[in-house]
Design a protein around this motif. Structure first.
Motif, PDB file in Angstrom:
ATOM      1  N   ASN A 122      -4.759  -9.941   9.834  1.00  0.00           N
ATOM      2  CA  ASN A 122      -3.530 -10.724   9.895  1.00  0.00           C
ATOM      3  C   ASN A 122      -3.317 -11.333  11.279  1.00  0.00           C
ATOM      4  O   ASN A 122      -2.806 -12.442  11.397  1.00  0.00           O
ATOM      5  N   SER A 123      -3.679 -10.601  12.327  1.00  0.00           N
ATOM      6  CA  SER A 123      -3.539 -11.154  13.685  1.00  0.00           C
ATOM      7  C   SER A 123      -4.348 -12.438  13.794  1.00  0.00           C
ATOM      8  O   SER A 123      -3.887 -13.437  14.347  1.00  0.00           O
ATOM      9  N   VAL A 137      -9.708  -9.773  19.955  1.00  0.00           N
ATOM     10  CA  VAL A 137      -9.069 -10.855  19.189  1.00  0.00           C
ATOM     11  C   VAL A 137      -8.222 -11.706  20.134  1.00  0.00           C
ATOM     12  O   VAL A 137      -8.256 -12.939  20.099  1.00  0.00           O
ATOM     13  N   GLU A 138      -7.481 -11.016  20.995  1.00  0.00           N
ATOM     14  CA  GLU A 138      -6.615 -11.668  21.980  1.00  0.00           C
ATOM     15  C   GLU A 138      -7.429 -12.653  22.812  1.00  0.00           C
ATOM     16  O   GLU A 138      -7.025 -13.788  23.055  1.00  0.00           O
ATOM     17  N   GLY A 163     -15.487  -4.339   9.785  1.00  0.00           N
ATOM     18  CA  GLY A 163     -16.041  -4.730   8.494  1.00  0.00           C
ATOM     19  C   GLY A 163     -15.684  -3.794   7.361  1.00  0.00           C
ATOM     20  O   GLY A 163     -15.928  -4.088   6.203  1.00  0.00           O
ATOM     21  N   ALA A 164     -15.109  -2.643   7.686  1.00  0.00           N
ATOM     22  CA  ALA A 164     -14.854  -1.671   6.628  1.00  0.00           C
ATOM     23  C   ALA A 164     -13.399  -1.241   6.654  1.00  0.00           C
ATOM     24  O   ALA A 164     -12.737  -1.301   7.675  1.00  0.00           O
ATOM     25  N   MET A 165     -12.923  -0.795   5.498  1.00  0.00           N
ATOM     26  CA  MET A 165     -11.589  -0.215   5.410  1.00  0.00           C
ATOM     27  C   MET A 165     -11.667   1.180   6.023  1.00  0.00           C
ATOM     28  O   MET A 165     -12.454   2.013   5.575  1.00  0.00           O
ATOM     29  N   ALA A 168      -9.201  -9.094   4.919  1.00  0.00           N
ATOM     30  CA  ALA A 168     -10.428  -8.345   5.152  1.00  0.00           C
ATOM     31  C   ALA A 168     -11.554  -9.293   5.565  1.00  0.00           C
ATOM     32  O   ALA A 168     -12.355  -8.996   6.446  1.00  0.00           O
ATOM     33  N   GLU A 169     -11.545 -10.465   4.930  1.00  0.00           N
ATOM     34  CA  GLU A 169     -12.539 -11.497   5.251  1.00  0.00           C
ATOM     35  C   GLU A 169     -12.386 -11.912   6.720  1.00  0.00           C
ATOM     36  O   GLU A 169     -13.352 -11.993   7.472  1.00  0.00           O
ATOM     37  N   ALA A 170     -11.098 -12.139   7.130  1.00  0.00           N
ATOM     38  CA  ALA A 170     -10.823 -12.569   8.504  1.00  0.00           C
ATOM     39  C   ALA A 170     -11.200 -11.482   9.501  1.00  0.00           C
ATOM     40  O   ALA A 170     -11.691 -11.764  10.596  1.00  0.00           O
ATOM     41  N   ALA A 171     -10.980 -10.219   9.127  1.00  0.00           N
ATOM     42  CA  ALA A 171     -11.212  -9.111  10.056  1.00  0.00           C
ATOM     43  C   ALA A 171     -12.690  -8.775  10.198  1.00  0.00           C
ATOM     44  O   ALA A 171     -13.094  -8.101  11.139  1.00  0.00           O
TER      45      ALA A 171
END
Lengths: 365, 295
Positions: free
Chosen positions: A288-289, A321-322, A275-277, A267-270
């Motif tokens: 994870n990516s 992200v890519e 920023g939210a679930m 969650a920190e990385a994302a």
């Protein structure tokens, strides 16, 4: 009472251990296959996602073999899967199947007391100590099975003779169904892991590494993903998967029940991107990516069933992200209409792409 | 040439034709690609078997080294390939709809009674294209019939169809991708000037059509085979006569596990040459001379 439960990859091994320990009578549905899917499609709404359809197929097949009660997890938060216990109960009722449902972690979120009272329902009143021990054993087995799977990911990519890993693993999946009791199951897992370690390997090769992210069911269940992990493995790619059964049991069930802090690195990385679930595993997919990229992975494969909202959101974020991390992402969307040939072509081309990029990077150095 | 649903027969004819054209030459390498790549590789004895995405990219790069975008539309599928710094960077293949492919155009052309070869030139004669719903092949067809009944000119309908197909392609495949020049357009549909014009209009960029646009996949496979064979390995090629043998393929359900895979077996005079289609490699591992996994 004769329990059954829907399949989710190798989760049946842990569930089987739990029910063995609690001394409950149960039926494991036949493994996921065309038949289960056909039955599921016939009885499910067209726009439900693939996991629901397969679940329905599993339950009906088990019902035909004599099961009368379904053990399933639910919960508030994951995605519409959290409500599938209710959906499935009503679908089966409408279709005329007289089968009961026991939901662990009901949609409203439950306390420790309720959690155990749910378990007590299926155990004919055995004591709480025994239940706690069974839960502990089950969790350990879930972890061991995931470690074993991870070992197959590694061995497949470096085995000297293609098919050795598959052969050991195939035997394991056939045999484990017939082994009863947590201790025997643990023993067989450790024997298999020894067999895997003994496989002759090519030394000195550095396989491509690919992280698999996406919706939990399709990432974990090999039938549904057209054996994504083994396919990549047999192309000489070492895969990894952060979302696993044991991870789900520990993070989403046990830690919640015991109010322990969860592992939220993803969650920190994302955070910069999401920023939210938002439900499902969207945040895990993004986080994870990024973490795979930071660990030096060569590529990411995202996989999800058609109509999965959280992953659709994640997919639209992944190009950023890519771009930012320079890691290629391949998205695969599957449902019962997916053609296997086109799917394979894409996987092969993706591996070509990754190999070529690695070559280029090496010649730049 | 078209397989007409009979790939082995088509392969035989193709090889016969090639043998006649080439005369007596030594073949030092052979490659196969496309959806029939496995079948073809077993019959002719290929040195490489490559998916069509990589094959198309290799071919395009050989002709236009700085190529950045490849649009490819074939009979049944369509793809887009994006290259960056000379490497395939991203690609997509149509997943949900066949509305953007050659077979769709074929069908519409025959509906309108236009030979497919002239289809594109009709589009170029139109100055007010009709808007046709292109999201789905079935609805596009009913929309087209509707527009015909309303009295629109055939030229305008054809141009509208070309635009609908391009719109469908760009929406399905190119979503969120940067389409940079040089852009190559290959695959059978590149013969259609109407589609090319619609692409240039929609993208506002020039589209290059390579001379052998319709066999770029094969060209790519040949290049990949050549690169491999430069290391002077003996070829697997079985000769042009190999195709003349009797071949038959059949499929059966494997009962080894619950996956119940459809295994395809290729026979020649009752001798099993190869199997594929299994998920576990139990049968297909025989194909590559690997030791048989005993069960």
């Amino acid at each position: 009472m004769k329990l059954t439960f829907p399949h989710l990859g190798n989760a049946y091994i842990a569930v089987k251990a739990l029910l063995d320990e609690l001394g409950v009578d149960y039926i494991i549905p036949p493994f996921n296959n065309k038949k289960a899917l056909e039955i599921g499609i016939k009885n499910s709404p067209e726009f439900a996602c693939l996991p629901l359809k397969i679940n329905i197929g599993n339950i009906i097949q088990a019902y035909r073999e004599g099961a009368d009660t379904v053990l399933i997890t639910g919960g508030c938060g994951p995605c519409r899967f959290g409500y599938y216990c209710e959906m499935e109960r009503e679908i089966l009722q409408d279709a005329g199947y007289d089968i009961g449902f026991i939901t662990i972690d009901a949609p409203r979120g439950i306390s420790l007391k309720e959690y155990f009272s749910q378990l007590l329902k299926i155990t004919n009143g055995i004591n709480i100590y025994k239940i706690a021990k069974a839960v502990k054993n089950t969790t350990e087995i879930a972890i061991l099975v995931d470690q074993l799977e991870k070992l197959t990911f590694k061995m497949r990519s470096i085995e000297a003779c293609r098919g050795d890993t598959d052969s050991v693993y195939r035997d394991f999946q056939q045999e484990i169904r017939l082994i009863n009791g947590a201790q025997s199951i643990k023993k067989y897992i450790s024997q298999t892991s020894q067999k895997l370690t003994n496989i002759r390997c090519n030394t000195g090769i550095k396989p491509l590494k690919v992280g698999i992210v996406g919706e939990i069911y399709t990432t974990i269940d090999s039938y549904t993903s057209f054996n994504l992990d083994a396919r990549l493995g047999n192309m000489g790619v070492e895969v990894d998967r952060s979302v696993t059964v044991s991870n789900w049991v520990v993070e989403h069930m046990l830690k919640k029940v015991f109010h322990l802090p969860r592992d939220l690195k993803y969650a920190e990385a994302a955070k910069p991107y999401l920023g939210a679930m938002i439900g499902g595993h969207a945040q895990e997919t993004i986080g994870n990516s990024i973490m795979y990229s930071q660990k030096g992975y060569d590529g990411i494969v995202q996989i999800y069933p058609l109509t999965c909202m959280p992953e659709i959101v994640a997919q639209s974020i992944l190009p950023a992200v890519e771009n930012d991390y320079g890691i290629p992402v391949l998205t695969l969307i599957i449902d019962e209409m997916t053609g296997e040939a086109g799917y394979l072509t894409r996987l092969e081309a993706f591996v070509d792409l990754l190999n070529k990029r690695r070559e280029m990077a090496a010649s730049d150095r | 040439m078209r397989t007409g649903g009979q790939p082995i027969e088509a392969l035989r004819k193709g090889m016969e034709y090639l043998a006649g054209q080439l005369g007596n030459i030594e073949i030092r390498g052979a490659g196969t690609t496309g959806s029939g790549r496995q079948l073809a590789s077993v019959i002719i004895g290929a040195d490489i078997v490559k998916n069509e995405i990589t094959a198309h990219a290799v071919a395009a790069q050989n002709l236009v080294p700085e190529v950045k975008t490849i649009l490819e539309i074939g009979g049944q599928d369509s793809k887009i390939i994006i290259l960056k710094n000379g490497v395939v960077y991203d690609f997509a293949m149509n997943t949900v709809c066949a509305a953007g492919t050659g077979s769709f155009l074929d069908r519409q052309a025959s509906r309108l009674n236009i030979p497919i070869e002239e289809f594109g030139s009709y589009a170029l004669r139109s100055d007010s294209p009709v808007r046709i719903a292109g999201r789905c092949a079935v609805f596009a067809e009913s929309d087209m019939i509707h527009k015909q009944q309303m009295g629109h000119r055939v030229d305008d309908i054809v141009r509208g169809l070309c635009q609908a197909l391009v719109r469908n392609y760009l929406n399905n495949l190119a979503k969120g991708k940067l389409i940079a020049e040089p852009i190559l357009f290959q695959g059978g549909v590149a013969a259609n000037v109407g589609i090319t014009a619609a692409f240039e209009e929609a993208l506002g960029k020039k589209v290059i059509i390579p001379e052998y646009y319709d066999v770029m996949g094969a060209y790519g496979a040949a290049l990949i085979a050549k690169r491999k064979m430069e290391k002077s390995i003996d070829t697997n090629f079985k000769g042009f006569d190999a195709c003349l043998r009797d071949y038959s393929a059949r499929s059966r359900e494997c009962s080894g596990c619950s996956n119940v895979c459809e295994v395809i077996e290729l026979f020649s005079n009752d001798e099993l040459l190869a199997s594929w289609g299994d998920r576990c490699g139990k049968w297909s591992s025989r194909l590559e001379g690997r030791p048989l996994v005993a069960r």
